[in-house]
Design an enzyme around this catalytic site. Sequence first.
Site, PDB file in Angstrom:
ATOM      1  CE  LYS A   1     -17.491  -8.409 -66.684  1.00 45.17           C
ATOM      2  NZ  LYS A   1     -16.452  -9.212 -67.347  1.00 45.17           N
ATOM      3  NE  ARG A   2      -9.880  -0.881 -66.479  1.00 50.37           N
ATOM      4  CZ  ARG A   2      -9.339  -2.001 -66.042  1.00 50.37           C
ATOM      5  NH1 ARG A   2     -10.081  -2.879 -65.394  1.00 50.37           N
ATOM      6  NH2 ARG A   2      -8.058  -2.263 -66.239  1.00 50.37           N
TER       7      ARG A   2
END
Length: 280
Positions: free
Chosen positions: A97-98
């Site tokens: 989830k960058r």
Amino acid sequence: MTQTFGENLLDAASTRGRLCVGIDPHESLLRAWGLPVDATGLAEFSRICVEAFADTVALVKPQVAFYERFGSRGFAVLEETIGTLRERGCLVVSDAKRGDIGSTMAGYATAWLDPGSPLSSDAVTVSPYLGFGSLQPVFDLAEEHGRGVFVLAATSNPEARVLQDQTDASGVSISQQIVNEAAALNAPHLAQHRAGNIGVVVGATLTDPPALSGLNGAILMPGVGTQGGTAQDVGTIAGDMAHLAFPNVSRAVLAQGPDVGNLRVAVSETAAEFPGFPRS
């Protein structure tokens, strides 16, 4: 011509089915499996999951946070887990989830999608909430190497609705805008009759999901199993993109560990619940 992630995923699904299994070694599960809550326990948990899932499912999703909590030793376990799964023919989406901008986002892209990175994965999850365009470095690398990107669009957690359901002046929700942007990136592949590299995350428990027709990319669908999402829900939400929909299950399967045989049975039984994604 480089094969797209979407094509790779469809190829895998043709023999292994359309199920994504999460590797979520959170503290309570390590304890339930009789493992120490440290990097040694993490490594054994991951080894068991690899044995259970590497040749039984199309897509495996390690939750990066549960490795990151153990620092460099945790990342070393993650590197080995990703590498072993991929060596055995299983596609891996790293649930990181960058989300960032410019050179920082480019760094994340290189870490997760560059073939030379020790964390190199088939796909990665990303957050678009610094602006969809801020993710361009990861999209570029995905296109270059045929890797996948799953953009958070309409997630299954209840807190998300206050943000993701907001609409613009035309009445289009934020989640729908994200899906539309992803579809635009996949459009060149659609013209070539190929599934694209850019997917979205859309929860299977949503009552008012974004329209996915025309996405031409993979759909990762959390919320099934323990959270209550069904094959009917998956099929209804995915619509004509059902062939690219991958329901994600973690807790319902992992609860059957640590025995590898029991985990494999749980995968088989769960997959049988989603054979054709029936629609009403």
